[in-house]
Scaffold this active site. Sequence first.
Site, mmCIF file in Angstrom:
data_model
loop_
_atom_site.group_PDB
_atom_site.id
_atom_site.type_symbol
_atom_site.label_atom_id
_atom_site.label_comp_id
_atom_site.label_asym_id
_atom_site.label_seq_id
_atom_site.Cartn_x
_atom_site.Cartn_y
_atom_site.Cartn_z
ATOM 1 N N ASP A 1 -11.649 30.215 -17.857
ATOM 2 C CA ASP A 1 -10.650 29.175 -18.093
ATOM 3 C C ASP A 1 -10.783 28.642 -19.512
ATOM 4 O O ASP A 1 -11.878 28.617 -20.066
ATOM 5 C CB ASP A 1 -10.870 28.041 -17.061
ATOM 6 C CG ASP A 1 -9.659 27.149 -16.940
ATOM 7 O OD1 ASP A 1 -8.590 27.477 -17.511
ATOM 8 O OD2 ASP A 1 -9.771 26.105 -16.279
ATOM 9 N N ASN B 1 -0.280 31.794 -10.937
ATOM 10 C CA ASN B 1 -0.033 31.992 -12.374
ATOM 11 C C ASN B 1 1.348 32.574 -12.687
ATOM 12 O O ASN B 1 1.780 32.556 -13.843
ATOM 13 C CB ASN B 1 -1.122 32.896 -12.993
ATOM 14 C CG ASN B 1 -2.438 32.185 -13.208
ATOM 15 O OD1 ASN B 1 -3.507 32.795 -13.224
ATOM 16 N ND2 ASN B 1 -2.393 30.869 -13.381
HETATM 17 C C1 FPP Z 1 -7.307 30.922 -18.216
HETATM 18 O O1 FPP Z 1 -7.026 30.224 -19.396
HETATM 19 C C2 FPP Z 1 -7.153 32.346 -18.392
HETATM 20 C C3 FPP Z 1 -6.253 33.122 -17.716
HETATM 21 C C4 FPP Z 1 -5.277 32.610 -16.761
HETATM 22 C C5 FPP Z 1 -6.156 34.554 -17.964
HETATM 23 C C6 FPP Z 1 -7.446 35.272 -18.076
HETATM 24 C C7 FPP Z 1 -7.220 36.389 -18.962
HETATM 25 C C8 FPP Z 1 -8.064 36.855 -19.874
HETATM 26 C C9 FPP Z 1 -9.449 36.382 -20.057
HETATM 27 C C10 FPP Z 1 -7.567 37.897 -20.750
HETATM 28 C C11 FPP Z 1 -8.060 39.248 -20.490
HETATM 29 C C12 FPP Z 1 -8.244 39.668 -19.139
HETATM 30 C C13 FPP Z 1 -8.285 40.951 -18.749
HETATM 31 C C14 FPP Z 1 -8.585 41.279 -17.356
HETATM 32 C C15 FPP Z 1 -8.033 42.057 -19.675
HETATM 33 P P1 FPP Z 1 -5.809 29.235 -19.406
HETATM 34 O O2 FPP Z 1 -4.633 29.945 -19.974
HETATM 35 O O3 FPP Z 1 -5.602 28.655 -18.058
HETATM 36 O O4 FPP Z 1 -6.328 28.167 -20.405
HETATM 37 P P2 FPP Z 1 -5.990 26.607 -20.422
HETATM 38 O O5 FPP Z 1 -6.508 26.046 -19.130
HETATM 39 O O6 FPP Z 1 -6.748 26.119 -21.608
HETATM 40 O O7 FPP Z 1 -4.511 26.490 -20.573
#
Ligand code: FPP
Length: 261
Positions: A38, A86
Amino acid sequence: MRLDTEKLRAYYSDAPEDISLGDIDLDRIPAHVSIIMDGNGRWATARGLDRSRGHVAGVDSLREAVTTSVRLGLDALSVYAFSTENWRRPQHEVDLLMHLFATTLVKELPLFHQENVRLRFLGDIDALPERTRTVFQRGLDETADHDGMTFALAVNYGSRAEIARAARQIALEAAQGLIDPAGVDERAVSERLYTAGLPDPDLLIRTSGEMRLSNYLLWQLAYTEFYVTPTLWPDFDRWEFLRAVAAFQGRSRRFGGVVAS
Ligand code: FPP
């Protein structure tokens, strides 16, 4: 547990001041670590960048987490990459994530081969865009014979949906006379979850300081130790991983019983 201590020591040289490999007990490494990745969006926003740049940076952290898990000799690493909720994100962000999952997987296949990592997915991957699905299937096929660490990627995953799906499956099998309803126990449920065959996580890491489960592995985390770090996912590196393992080893796990004296 498959530990190559020579490789592990080389991997963990250049220690920062607060943590080193010597701080953990190599005989008590958790078998299964799970991570809620996250903070990608916040990481990017704090730098005046588009959120997508945070996800791209998050890929590097994920690659390091896989390598770290292999070096530490884990049996399994699972990560929450995309939840059933998501899909509510802006379409361009969803598209970027689906694209990232597919391109990253193709790019990382040589690493999975080199490190003998077996891939699996948690979640309803049939509902993903065709290209992502095709690449995921290729990843499954190409790593099916690997017998090293399992890397489980949760994509289009929601724990309540997973449990409802298992209940549906059990009901269907009972209606067909294949199982006795009176014999449905915890094991019967576990065997019908996406995680069937994987040990329950010993340690759950959540980055970016949020204190919630977000519909992740509700059944499987029943006795798991939680470690929440304020570090944002793109900044999570092998040392952060080690700090989490050290914290895990400092806990007393009782599984509802008392500590043996
Ligand atoms: C959470 O950060 C992250 C995600 C929802 C996506 C996870 C994806 C990756 C780590 C990229 C690569 C993954 C793979 C499997 C290739 P957020 O967007 O919720 O962050 P925030 O809470 O700060 O908005």
